[in-house]
Design an enzyme around this catalytic site. Structure first.
Site, short mmCIF file in Angstrom:
data_model
loop_
_atom_site.label_atom_id
_atom_site.label_comp_id
_atom_site.label_asym_id
_atom_site.label_seq_id
_atom_site.Cartn_x
_atom_site.Cartn_y
_atom_site.Cartn_z
N ASP A 110 0.83 -1.20 0.00
CA ASP A 110 0.00 0.00 0.00
C ASP A 110 0.87 1.26 0.00
O ASP A 110 1.94 1.26 -0.62
CB ASP A 110 -0.93 -0.03 1.23
CG ASP A 110 -2.27 0.65 0.96
OD1 ASP A 110 -2.29 1.89 0.90
OD2 ASP A 110 -3.27 -0.06 0.83
N SER A 130 -11.50 -0.90 -0.05
CA SER A 130 -10.18 -0.85 0.59
C SER A 130 -10.28 -1.15 2.08
O SER A 130 -9.39 -1.76 2.66
CB SER A 130 -9.54 0.54 0.43
OG SER A 130 -8.87 0.69 -0.78
N HIS A 133 -3.56 5.89 3.89
CA HIS A 133 -4.37 4.76 3.45
C HIS A 133 -3.84 3.43 3.99
O HIS A 133 -4.58 2.60 4.52
CB HIS A 133 -4.40 4.75 1.92
CG HIS A 133 -5.32 3.74 1.31
ND1 HIS A 133 -4.91 2.48 0.96
CD2 HIS A 133 -6.63 3.83 0.95
CE1 HIS A 133 -5.92 1.83 0.41
NE2 HIS A 133 -6.97 2.62 0.39
#
Length: 600
Positions: free
Chosen positions: A234, A446, A289
Site C-alpha cells: 500500500d 479498501s 491509506h
C-alpha cells in the site's frame, strides 16, 4: 445575397476558431494528463472513488509514446497511463534448454531492442521476468519487437495506478461504553466505534444488530499470533503509531543501519519492510491509506489504547509502493509481492486495483504461497463484465472482497460480481488508525479487504499447518448468507470470523516424501479430472523428484502458470497436451503428456 454570404463567412470563422489547435489543447491534455515524465509522480488523476482506479480497459489501443486511449463502458473516462521508456518482459523458460542459458537469451533479446535491464525477477521467484528501460524507443514499438522474438512469452507496459484524493467520512460521536455479550471483548476505548467487529446497533451508526463479522466470538478461540506475518502492500504504514508499533514485523536476519545486506535478500537494512517508491528501507506512510488498512488487520488489541485489529497479535509487514499522492507502478507492486513471498508473509493484503489487466502482476500472485486478499473496487459496477484487477484475476489464492454497510446491505459504491467477487465485509464508515499517530473514518472496499486479511491471520494462528487454499476455502465456506448479497458475490455472503475460526480442524498429516537422491531432478505430474464438459476445471499436481524451486506449466491451449499445483479451467472444446518444466540451481527437467486433457 451579400448579407447571407457575410453571415455564413462569420459562422465559418467562429467554427474554425473553436477547432483551432489552441482550442483543441484541452482535449489533448485530457488524453495525456498525469503521465510520469522523468520519474515524476503522476498528477491530477482523480475520481469519486476511494480506491486506486487506473480507469482503463482490456480493450485498449496504444497512442503516442506514453498514453493508452480507453474504450470502456465506464462512466469515468481516464486515459490508461504507463511509465515512458519502460517495459515488463517475460521469457519462455520452458523452451530454453537450461536455466544457465537464460541470461544469454535475455541479453541478446534486450540488445536487439536496445533495452537495458532495470530489475531482474529471475532470482526472486519469477524466472525470465525483467523490467527494462527502452530509451529513445516508444513503448508500443518495443513491445512489438519483443513480441516478434520466439523466446519471449509476453511484453507489456509498466502501468501506473493511483489513489484518488482521499475522502474521509465525517462522523461526530462520543465514545460510549456498549454492553456486548461475547466470548471476549477488548478493553480498547474506541472498540464501540468499530461496528464491523461488533454491531449492536450502537450510536452513531444505528445499524442492524449482528451485521458484523462476529470477531468477539472468534477471539474466544484465538486473538492471533506473533508468528503470523501479514504484508500490507500500500502507501506504507506508520510503524511508530502507538496502536501499531508492537505489531510491526521486523527482519531478524538484518542488523539495523550497518549498510550491509546481512540476510542476502537483495535489500540493505530492510529491518521493517521496504519502500519501493524511493528504494530505501523506510516504508513510513506519508498518505494514510496503508496505516488505516493495517489498523483494521492488526492494531494491538486489549492494550487500552485506541482500537483493536481483527488480530490482536500478528506482525504487519509494511511494503510501500504508492507515494504520498497515492501513485504507483505495477512493477513496484510486483516487487513488493515478491518481497512478501521471499520474507515469509502468509497473507498479503491489497487494497488497490484498476481495470488494466497485467499478466506480470498475475504471475507474481500465482508464485505466492500466501493468501492474497484484494479489494473488488469502488465503481459500483459488475466486475464480471467490468473487471477490476488484481481482484478479478483467476489466481487460486486470491480472495476478492466487496463492501457492506452497518445494515448488511451491499455498499452503493462497491463492485460486485457472482463470478469475480468472492464475499463481502464491512466497508462503510470504518474507524481505524491513520498516519501521524491519528485515527480516521474511511469507506471503501479498501476498508473491507483488511477484515478478510485479519481473519486469514486468525486462521493461520489457530492452525499453522493450514495452506493458502485451505484458508481461502474456509473463509468462503463459512460466510453469513444474506439476501442482499445473493447473486452479487460468489458465496452470497458476508465474512464471519467466528464461523471460520470455530470450524478449524487440524490439517491431515502429510506423509513424508522418500529421501531424494542428491542432484536428481526429474519432472512429473498428474491431474484430476483429465476429461469433462467445458468449462473444465482441473487440479494439476506436481509429483516431481528433486525438490524443484520453479515450475512452468503449458496447458496446450495458450494458457500457462508458474504455480506449483495450479488449478486451470479449459473453456474451449479440444484435446490438449500438457508440459511441465521445473528447475533448481541451474538444472532443468521437462515432463510432457501428449493429448492428456479432453474437454468436450
Amino acid at each position: 445575397m451579400n448579407y447571407r454570404f457575410f453571415t455564413m463567412l462569420c459562422w465559418t470563422l467562429v467554427i474554425l476558431t473553436i477547432l483551432s489547435p489552441g482550442a483543441l489543447a484541452g482535449k489533448a491534455n485530457l488524453e495525456t494528463s498525469g503521465v510520469l515524465e522523468n520519474n515524476s509522480s503522476l498528477k491530477n488523476l482523480s475520481d469519486s472513488q476511494e480506491h486506486i482506479n487506473a480507469s482503463v480497459s482490456a480493450e485498449t489501443a496504444l497512442i503516442g509514446k506514453n498514453s493508452v486511449q480507453v474504450k470502456s463502458s465506464s462512466p469515468l473516462q481516464v486515459s490508461a497511463e504507463y511509465v515512458p521508456e519502460r517495459v515488463i518482459v517475460r521469457y519462455k523458460t520452458d523452451t530454453i534448454r537450461t536455466m544457465s542459458a537464460l541470461p544469454s537469451v535475455m541479453s541478446i533479446a534486450n540488445a536487439e531492442v536496445g533495452a537495458s535491464v532495470m530489475t531482474d525477477y529471475s532470482e526472486a521467484g519469477l524466472p525470465g521476468m525483467q523490467v527494462v528501460q527502452v530509451k529513445g524507443v516508444p513503448v508500443n514499438k518495443a513491445i512489438q519487437e519483443y513480441a516478434a522474438n520466439p523466446n519471449v512469452l509476453y511484453a507489456e507496459p509498466d502501468y501506473l495506478v493511483s489513489l484518488p484524493p482521499e475522502q474521509a467520512d465525517k462522523v461526530s460521536a462520543k465514545v460510549e461504553s456498549v454492553e456486548m455479550a461475547s466470548m471476549r471483548t477488548p478493553n480498547d476505548p474506541s472498540f464501540s466505534l468499530q461496528w464491523g467487529l461488533k454491531n449492536s446497533g450502537q450510536a452513531p451508526f444505528y445499524g442492524k444488530s449482528g451485521a458484523d463479522i462476529k470477531a468477539s466470538d472468534a477471539w474466544g478461540t484465538t486473538t492471533g499470533s506473533s508468528s503470523v506475518i501479514i504484508a500490507v502492500v500500500d502507501t506504507g504504514v506508520d510503524y511508530t503509531h502507538s496502536d501499531l508499533a508492537a505489531n510491526i514485523w521486523t527482519n531478524s536476519g538484518e542488523i539495523p543501519n550497518n549498510g550491509i545486506d546481512d540476510d542476502g535478500n537483495g535489500y540493505i537494512d530492510d529491518v521493517r519492510g521496504w519502500n519501493f517508491v524511493s528504494n530505501n528501507n523506510n516504508p513510513m506512510d506519508d498518505h494514510g491509506h496503508g496505516t488505516h488498512c493495517a489498523g483494521t488487520i492488526a492494531a494491538v488489541g486489549n492494550n487500552n489504547i485506541g482500537i483493536t485489529g481483527v488480530c490482536w497479535n500478528a506482525k504487519i509487514m509494511p511494503l510501500k509502493f504508492l507515494d504520498s499522492s497515492g501513485n504507483g507502478r505495477v512493477s513496484d507492486a510486483i516487487s513488493a509481492i515478491l518481497y512478501a513471498n521471499k520474507m515469509g508473509a502468509q497473507v498479503i493484503s491489497n487494497s488497490w486495483g484498476g481495470t488494466q489487466y497485467t499478466q506480470a502482476l498475475k504471475d507474481a500472485i500465482d508464485a505466492s504461497s500466501a493468501v492474497v486478499v484484494c479489494a473488488a473496487g469502488n465503481s459500483g459496477q459488475n466486475s464480471d463484465t467490468n473487471p477490476q484487477y488484481p481482484a478479478a484475476m483467476s489466481s487460486s489464492n486470491i480472495i476478492s472482497v466487496a463492501a457492506t454497510d452497518s445494515k448488511d446491505n451491499l455498499a452503493s459504491f462497491s463492485n460486485y460480481g457472482p463470478s469475480s467477487v468472492d464475499l463481502a465485509a464491512p466497508g462503510v464508515t470504518i474507524y481505524s488508525t491513520y498516519k501521524n499517530n491519528q485515527y480516521q473514518y474511511l469507506s471503501g472496499t479498501s476498508m473491507a479487504t483488511p477484515f478478510v486479511s485479519g481473519v486469514a491471520g486468525l486462521l493461520k494462528a489457530a492452525n499453522p499447518s493450514m495452506s493458502k487454499n485451505q484458508i481461502r476455502d474456509r473463509i468462503l465456506s463459512t460466510v453469513d448468507k444474506l439476501s442482499s448479497l445473493s447473486g452479487k458475490v460468489a458465496t452470497g455472503g458476508r465474512l464471519n470470523a467466528a464461523s471460520a475460526v470455530g470450524s478449524v480442524s487440524p490439517s491431515p498429516t502429510v506423509t513424508p516424501s522418500p529421501t531424494q537422491q542428491p542432484g536428481v531432478l526429474t519432472a512429473s505430474f498428474m491431474a484430476s479430472p483429465v476429461s469433462g464438459r467445458i468449462p473444465l476445471r482441473i487440479q494439476f499436481i506436481d509429483t516431481s523428484v528433486g525438490q524443484p524451486t520453479t515450475w512452468a506449466w503449458n496447458f496446450g491451449d495458450g494458457g500457462y502458470s508458474y504455480q506449483k499445483n495450479p488449478v486451470y479451467t479449459f473453456t474451449q472444446k479440444g484435446v490438449y497436451s500438457v508440459r511441465l518444466t521445473i528447475s533448481r540451481s541451474g538444472k532443468m527437467s521437462t515432463a510432457y503428456k501428449s493429448r492428456y486433457i479432453t474437454a468436450y
